[in-house]
Design an enzyme around this catalytic site. Structure first.
Site, PDB file in Angstrom:
ATOM      1  N   HIS A 205       0.987  -1.350  -0.052  1.00 63.83           N
ATOM      2  CA  HIS A 205      -0.114  -0.139   0.074  1.00 63.83           C
ATOM      3  C   HIS A 205       0.855   1.221   0.005  1.00 63.83           C
ATOM      4  O   HIS A 205       2.032   1.137   0.420  1.00 63.83           O
ATOM      5  CB  HIS A 205      -0.910   0.024   1.347  1.00 63.83           C
ATOM      6  CG  HIS A 205      -2.184  -0.963   1.025  1.00 63.83           C
ATOM      7  ND1 HIS A 205      -3.145  -0.753   0.646  1.00 63.83           N
ATOM      8  CD2 HIS A 205      -2.107  -2.205   0.984  1.00 63.83           C
ATOM      9  CE1 HIS A 205      -3.961  -1.736   0.563  1.00 63.83           C
ATOM     10  NE2 HIS A 205      -3.259  -2.960   0.896  1.00 63.83           N
ATOM     11  N   CYS A 236      -8.076  -0.409   3.553  1.00 56.35           N
ATOM     12  CA  CYS A 236      -8.560  -1.382   4.206  1.00 56.35           C
ATOM     13  C   CYS A 236      -9.370  -0.956   5.445  1.00 56.35           C
ATOM     14  O   CYS A 236      -8.762  -0.192   6.262  1.00 56.35           O
ATOM     15  CB  CYS A 236      -7.146  -2.601   4.961  1.00 56.35           C
ATOM     16  SG  CYS A 236      -8.164  -3.612   5.828  1.00 56.35           S
TER      17      CYS A 236
HETATM   18  P1  HMG Z   1     -18.270 -13.609  12.138  1.00 57.16           P
HETATM   19  O1  HMG Z   1     -19.359 -12.669  12.569  1.00 57.16           O
HETATM   20  O2  HMG Z   1     -17.354 -14.105  13.127  1.00 57.16           O
HETATM   21  O3  HMG Z   1     -18.968 -14.849  11.332  1.00 57.16           O
HETATM   22  O4  HMG Z   1     -17.213 -12.994  11.026  1.00 57.16           O
HETATM   23  P2  HMG Z   1     -19.793 -16.025  12.051  1.00 57.16           P
HETATM   24  O5  HMG Z   1     -19.299 -17.476  11.203  1.00 57.16           O
HETATM   25  O6  HMG Z   1     -19.976 -15.963  13.403  1.00 57.16           O
HETATM   26  O7  HMG Z   1     -21.385 -15.813  11.162  1.00 57.16           O
HETATM   27  C1  HMG Z   1     -21.961 -14.523  11.478  1.00 57.16           C
HETATM   28  C2  HMG Z   1     -22.933 -14.457  10.383  1.00 57.16           C
HETATM   29  O8  HMG Z   1     -22.275 -13.831   9.007  1.00 57.16           O
HETATM   30  C3  HMG Z   1     -23.631 -15.493   9.887  1.00 57.16           C
HETATM   31  O9  HMG Z   1     -25.133 -14.874   9.449  1.00 57.16           O
HETATM   32  C4  HMG Z   1     -23.082 -16.044   8.587  1.00 57.16           C
HETATM   33  O10 HMG Z   1     -23.739 -16.785   7.736  1.00 57.16           O
HETATM   34  C5  HMG Z   1     -22.603 -14.757   8.032  1.00 57.16           C
HETATM   35  P3  HMG Z   1     -26.534 -14.889  10.412  1.00 57.16           P
HETATM   36  O11 HMG Z   1     -26.641 -16.264  10.423  1.00 57.16           O
HETATM   37  O12 HMG Z   1     -26.056 -14.269  11.647  1.00 57.16           O
HETATM   38  O13 HMG Z   1     -27.567 -14.323   9.428  1.00 57.16           O
HETATM   39  N1  HMG Z   1     -21.355 -15.029   7.387  1.00 57.16           N
HETATM   40  C6  HMG Z   1     -21.342 -14.809   6.041  1.00 57.16           C
HETATM   41  N2  HMG Z   1     -21.961 -14.207   5.028  1.00 57.16           N
HETATM   42  C7  HMG Z   1     -21.700 -14.312   3.792  1.00 57.16           C
HETATM   43  N3  HMG Z   1     -20.388 -14.776   3.270  1.00 57.16           N
HETATM   44  C8  HMG Z   1     -19.511 -15.341   4.315  1.00 57.16           C
HETATM   45  C9  HMG Z   1     -20.166 -15.303   5.486  1.00 57.16           C
HETATM   46  N4  HMG Z   1     -19.430 -16.010   6.755  1.00 57.16           N
HETATM   47  C10 HMG Z   1     -20.276 -15.779   7.535  1.00 57.16           C
HETATM   48  N5  HMG Z   1     -18.370 -15.744   3.583  1.00 57.16           N
HETATM   49  C11 HMG Z   1     -16.187 -13.184   8.991  1.00 57.16           C
HETATM   50  C12 HMG Z   1     -16.495 -13.870  10.439  1.00 57.16           C
HETATM   51  C13 HMG Z   1     -14.897 -13.804   8.537  1.00 57.16           C
HETATM   52  C14 HMG Z   1     -17.247 -13.779   8.279  1.00 57.16           C
HETATM   53  C15 HMG Z   1     -16.468 -11.667   8.951  1.00 57.16           C
HETATM   54  O14 HMG Z   1     -15.312 -11.082   9.950  1.00 57.16           O
HETATM   55  C16 HMG Z   1     -15.840 -11.046   7.624  1.00 57.16           C
HETATM   56  O15 HMG Z   1     -16.605 -11.300   6.546  1.00 57.16           O
HETATM   57  N6  HMG Z   1     -14.678 -10.482   7.558  1.00 57.16           N
HETATM   58  C17 HMG Z   1     -14.029 -10.006   6.398  1.00 57.16           C
HETATM   59  C18 HMG Z   1     -13.132  -8.685   6.317  1.00 57.16           C
HETATM   60  C19 HMG Z   1     -12.739  -8.223   5.244  1.00 57.16           C
HETATM   61  O16 HMG Z   1     -13.330  -8.594   4.139  1.00 57.16           O
HETATM   62  N7  HMG Z   1     -11.567  -7.497   5.398  1.00 57.16           N
HETATM   63  C20 HMG Z   1     -11.066  -7.072   3.983  1.00 57.16           C
HETATM   64  C21 HMG Z   1     -10.108  -7.789   3.109  1.00 57.16           C
HETATM   65  S1  HMG Z   1      -8.631  -8.268   3.902  1.00 57.16           S
HETATM   66  C22 HMG Z   1      -7.624  -6.724   3.345  1.00 57.16           C
HETATM   67  O17 HMG Z   1      -8.009  -6.001   2.724  1.00 57.16           O
HETATM   68  C23 HMG Z   1      -6.150  -7.327   3.482  1.00 57.16           C
HETATM   69  C24 HMG Z   1      -5.493  -7.567   1.877  1.00 57.16           C
HETATM   70  O18 HMG Z   1      -5.771  -6.606   1.112  1.00 57.16           O
HETATM   71  C25 HMG Z   1      -3.904  -7.644   2.443  1.00 57.16           C
HETATM   72  C26 HMG Z   1      -3.264  -6.495   2.988  1.00 57.16           C
HETATM   73  O19 HMG Z   1      -3.383  -5.260   2.275  1.00 57.16           O
HETATM   74  O20 HMG Z   1      -2.715  -6.777   3.961  1.00 57.16           O
HETATM   75  C27 HMG Z   1      -6.171  -8.876   1.534  1.00 57.16           C
HETATM   76 MG    MG Z   2      -4.891  -4.755   0.551  1.00 55.13          MG
END
Ligand code: HMG
Ligand code: MG
Length: 298
Positions: A205, A236
């Site tokens: 970044h 992010c």
């Molecule tokens: P959680 O709340 O711990 O998940 O989130 P859970 O398993 O307890 O489920 C809670 C609810 O989320 C449930 O729904 C699940 O169905 C739903 P409910 O039954 O309550 O209606 N759920 C989902 N829905 C859609 N798709 C899914 C999914 N999983 C669960 N896959 C979780 C844990 C990981 C899901 C959440 O924290 C999350 O989605 N985080 C994503 C964060 C993210 O995308 N961050 C940015 C990307 S990383 C980044 O940018 C860095 C990178 O660029 C590299 C760098 O720069 O370093 C890659």
């Molecule tokens: Mg990134």
């Protein structure tokens, strides 16, 4: 000389934009990136909608993509639910993501590092059966927004586990863009003792304007795979202050002028960035993009 560029604008770029971008504009943007010559495009992520509302249209957007046009599209998948959604949408490559610092991992995916890896096991198992490639991201490879300096040995440890599980490549996430070449060098010196350079990618970044300098350092140490976003879109949501990704425009300018052929048309890439600049209604920051914009205005 071959360099792999993974365009992450549609995912890393758009996940942090305040202005909602309509699905049809995201699709048009991806089409323009393809036209510009990008061959590896991270299109979206299949995550919890509440976590990243900007990418809540992952299924709808993916249904518009042509998975047979020779472009390797990929999507971020934090768990099996996300993986299944990506597979059903047609992806032949997904990316799992964790980090080298506990606090960031907790904020980002609500897991400890080992819980996240435990959860990835079922993705790797299923992906092997499905013939889907899995890429691994390790974030906070130099600094963590919550814990400060990160030990390169921790990056090595997490990367090795992801390789053992079946990742074909690890993208080293310099998440908040605070790192400088001397730190990249120290990190890579440690990683390259145990991991071949062709299994690693640089994901920088540009918060402090160090991204290209870091690419140059990584390149000089043998890294040939870099992630970037057109125009320098990005950030992010779980890393306050993180600016956009290394701009693809800057990366292509740097590589081409250094004698490395990228296969990307800078003019068409500029068009893609300009299209997204209009859609997000804010000025893009890439220096190469801006220089070209000025030239075109003359
Ligand atoms: P959680 O709340 O711990 O998940 O989130 P859970 O398993 O307890 O489920 C809670 C609810 O989320 C449930 O729904 C699940 O169905 C739903 P409910 O039954 O309550 O209606 N759920 C989902 N829905 C859609 N798709 C899914 C999914 N999983 C669960 N896959 C979780 C844990 C990981 C899901 C959440 O924290 C999350 O989605 N985080 C994503 C964060 C993210 O995308 N961050 C940015 C990307 S990383 C980044 O940018 C860095 C990178 O660029 C590299 C760098 O720069 O370093 C890659
Ligand atoms: Mg990134």
């Amino acid at each position: 000389m071959e360099v792999k560029i993974t365009e992450v604008g549609p995912r890393d770029g758009l996940q942090n934009e305040k202005t909602p971008v309509p699905t049809k504009d995201k699709f048009e943007y991806i089409q323009l990136l393809v036209k510009a010559g990008l061959k590896n495009i991270e299109a979206t992520s299949f995550v919890k909608k509440e976590s990243i509302p900007q990418l809540a249209d992952a299924t709808e957007l993916s249904s518009l993509l042509d998975f047979k046009n020779g472009i390797q599209y990929s999507a971020l998948t934090p768990n099996l639910k996300g993986y299944e959604a990506a597979k059903n949408a047609g992806y032949k490559e997904v990316a799992v993501f964790t980090a080298a610092s506990e606090s960031f991992t907790k904020k980002n995916i609500n897991r400890t590092i080992s819980e996240s890896i435990e959860g990835f096991k079922e993705i790797f198992e299923q992906a092997k059966k499905d013939g889907i490639k899995v890429r691994g991201y390790v974030s906070t490879v130099i600094d963590c927004p919550y814990e400060g300096k990160v030990d390169p040995k921790k990056v090595l440890e997490v990367s090795k586990v992801l390789f053992e599980l079946g990742a074909y490549e690890i993208s080293l996430g310099e998440t908040i863009g605070t790192g400088v070449p001397a730190e990249v060098e120290r990190l890579l010196e440690i990683l390259l003792k145990e991991i071949p350079a062709n299994r690693l990618a640089g994901h920088f970044h540009d918060t402090y304007g160090m991204a290209i300098a870091n690419v140059e350092k990584a390149f000089s140490m043998g890294i040939r795979s870099f992630d970037s976003s057109s125009g320098g879109l990005g950030g992010c949501p779980y890393a306050k202050g993180a600016a956009g990704n290394l701009a693809t425009d800057d990366l292509v300018y740097f590589l081409e002028k250094s004698g490395v052929h990228t296969g990307i048309d800078p003019g068409l890439l500029w068009e893609a960035s300009a299209f997204m600049e209009k859609a997000i209604a804010r000025d893009l920051q890439s220096r190469t993009y801006l220089a070209t914009k000025k030239k075109r205005e003359v």
